[in-house]
Design an enzyme around this catalytic site. Structure first.
Site, PDB file in Angstrom:
ATOM      1  CG  ASN A 151      35.455   5.850 -16.654  1.00 30.70           C
ATOM      2  OD1 ASN A 151      35.586   6.611 -17.612  1.00 30.70           O
ATOM      3  ND2 ASN A 151      35.690   6.228 -15.417  1.00 30.70           N
ATOM      4  CD  GLU A 249      38.570  14.096 -14.536  1.00 32.45           C
ATOM      5  OE1 GLU A 249      39.325  13.592 -13.677  1.00 32.45           O
ATOM      6  OE2 GLU A 249      37.543  13.561 -14.948  1.00 32.45           O
ATOM      7  CB  CYS A 283      38.810   9.404 -12.529  1.00 37.41           C
ATOM      8  SG  CYS A 283      37.460  10.553 -12.664  1.00 37.41           S
TER       9      CYS A 283
HETATM   10  C1  UN1 Z   1      31.787  10.574 -10.902  1.00 33.43           C
HETATM   11  O1  UN1 Z   1      32.443  10.305  -9.935  1.00 33.43           O
HETATM   12  O2  UN1 Z   1      30.583  10.442 -10.892  1.00 33.43           O
HETATM   13  O3  UN1 Z   1      36.541   9.222 -15.367  1.00 33.43           O
HETATM   14  C2  UN1 Z   1      32.360  11.126 -12.141  1.00 33.43           C
HETATM   15  C3  UN1 Z   1      35.903   9.401 -14.337  1.00 33.43           C
HETATM   16  C4  UN1 Z   1      35.483  10.815 -14.021  1.00 33.43           C
HETATM   17  C5  UN1 Z   1      34.045  10.951 -13.848  1.00 33.43           C
HETATM   18  C6  UN1 Z   1      33.606  10.462 -12.521  1.00 33.43           C
HETATM   19  N1  UN1 Z   1      35.911  11.677 -15.065  1.00 33.43           N
HETATM   20  O4  UN1 Z   1      35.622   8.480 -13.620  1.00 33.43           O
END
Ligand code: UN1
Length: 490
Positions: A151, A249, A283
């Site tokens: 993503n 994460e 996320c």
């Molecule tokens: C964001 O909100 O700009 O997987 C970063 C994801 C997160 C990164 C989002 N690790 O969406």
């Protein structure tokens, strides 16, 4: 048409055997962007060996010199921003504006982390013994595996690769095989920036072949992962049993609380962009709008007005606000949750189906559910698509309770002008990041990023402590008395 390639020991490999992959534009399935074959466990073993052989030379290269290569990679990326963003949009589906934002963020990360190379140091600490001196040093972990999702196919790899390299580790990088072309582009940029052979290796392979091997090979000394909570938990558990560091994460179910004194237009704008920007495949996406009941109808109406004007389509079209989902399986998941929400008794206010008049692609409409109860599955489970659940709460305390009633704890937001409530919320909300009067999404290279509960485990990514995960601390004691110790030393 591009080739899906692996990069091991400084060489780009065209594989003759292995499972075939085909990358199609999710906005137009008739457009094939790339083809190739997936790496196998044998290639993974090769990549680990290459990284291990390159380790000593790289770890002994002065950190600022390592930083120079990362900085140069950032400069190349910045110069080629439009071109990389176009590829990103074609491969992942997000709009060109979002893609450019992401590439710019990757540049910021490379630039900031390169600067950190001049700070890979320790501290001096006074000893309680006379004529004794103590200090700490930071050492690379060794060979690290970086496992990244589709993503954010360039920003997330950048924010793992840059600190891993600056800290002196060598890397086996396993991007999602859904977005191998953008990943390869980043590696190619590092190659042009002068990364020595074996220091950064790219493996495009499946989790079962390549991912498993990376988790279990004794030469891998740390894993940084971004992806689902399910996979992250498995990685963390395996790393714990092997006694190595892991940083995971994972998912989110990010709430926005809107209180009755808030600027309701600002709140509607913020929720809509947080929920439906990047097609909700973030996320940090807003997935729960917890509205004080007295203003809930008005906010729902304002959000619906905004979203109904959005054009869904190919992200390269400048009039489009929302691109497709990345894959058929993501689309099916979203459709499944839309059905689940209806069965649970929630009401679709807008969206809920496929948009009319779009090309053959993985499109769904931005969807708002009203009348959602906190116990519904659509209020608890991560959907990872453009679906927003509206939950009503009588007052601030009830809203806070709902916001915290989640297994996730990545990010959150509150819209209010009441300073007391703002500070109270920031203190009591169980998330790693909190936004005040702004959307739940986004982050900056110099600010720590990460969550609590099932959203994250391990040290924070980015920010001033970015190198902590990628290094071990060594303590040095220097005794310059020249005499045997008479007192006890505990
Ligand atoms: C964001 O909100 O700009 O997987 C970063 C994801 C997160 C990164 C989002 N690790 O969406």
């Amino acid at each position: 048409m591009l080739e899906v390639r692996n990069y091991i020991r400084g060489e780009w490999l065209t594989l003759r055997e292995g499972r075939e992959v085909e990358v199609r534009n999710p906005a137009n399935l008739d457009e094939i962007l790339g083809k190739g074959r997936l790496a196998s466990a044998r290639h993974a073993a090769n990549a680990i060996e290459a990284a291990e052989q390159a380790l000593e030379g790289w770890a002994r290269t002065p950190a600022p010199k390592r930083g120079e290569i990362v900085e140069r990679a950032g400069d190349i990326l910045k110069a080629e921003m439009d071109d990389v963003a176009r590829l990103l949009t074609q491969e992942e589906g997000k709009t060109f504006t979002d893609a450019k934002g992401e590439v710019y963020r990757a540049y910021n990360v490379l630039n900031y982390t390169a600067g950190q190379s001049r700070r890979v140091g320790g501290v001096t600490i006074p000893s309680e013994l006379p004529r004794n001196f103590a200090y700490t040093m930071r050492h690379p972990l060794g060979v690290v595996a970086l496992i990244t999702p589709w993503n954010f196919p360039i920003a997330i790899p950048a924010w793992k690769i840059a600190p891993a390299l600056v800290a002196g580790n060598t890397v086996v990088f396993k991007p999602s095989s859904t977005t191998p072309l953008t990943a390869a582009r980043l590696v190619e940029i590092f190659e042009r920036a002068g990364i020595p052979a074996g220091v950064l290796n790219l493996l495009v392979g499946s989790s079962s072949d390549v991912g498993d091997l990376l988790m279990h090979d004794r030469r891998i000394r740390g894993i940084s992962f971004t992806g689902s909570s399910e996979n992250g938990t498995a990685i963390y558990t395996t790393c714990a049993s092997r006694g190595i560091k892991a940083q995971c994460e994972m998912g989110g179910k990010n709430p926005v609380v809107v209180l009755e004194d808030a600027d309701l237009d600002l709140a509607a704008d913020g929720i809509v962009s947080g929920a439906f920007g990047s097609t909700g495949q973030r996320c940090t996406a807003t997935s729960r709008a917890i509205l004080q009941a007295s203003i809930a109808d008005e906010v729902v109406q304002k959000m619906t007005e905004r979203v109904s004007k959005w054009k869904v389509g190919n992200g390269l079209d400048p009039e489009v606000q929302m691109g497709p989902l990345v894959s058929e399986s993501q689309m099916k998941t979203v459709e499944h949750y839309v059905e689940t929400g209806k069965k649970e008794g929630a009401r679709v206010v807008t969206g809920g189906g496929r948009p009319p008049g779009v090309p053959r692609g993985y499109y769904v409409q931005p969807t708002i559910f009203d009348g959602v109860k906190p116990e519904f599955r659509i209020a608890r489970e991560e959907i990872f698509g453009p679906v927003l659940s509206v939950i009503r709460a009588g007052d601030y305390d009830e809203a806070l309770r709902y916001a915290n009633a989640s297994e996730y704890g990545l990010t959150s937001s509150i819209y209010t002008n009441d300073a007391g409530k703002i500070f109270d919320f920031c203190e009591r909300i169980e998330t790693g990041m909190v936004h005040v009067n702004s959307p739940t999404v986004g982050g900056e290279a110099q600010i720590p990023f990460g969550g609590v509960k099932s959203s994250g485990v391990g040290e924070r990514e980015q920010g001033p402590t970015v190198l902590d995960f990628y290094t071990d601390v060594k303590v040095v004691y220097v005794d310059y008395t020249g005499a045997a110790r008479t007192s006890k030393f505990y």
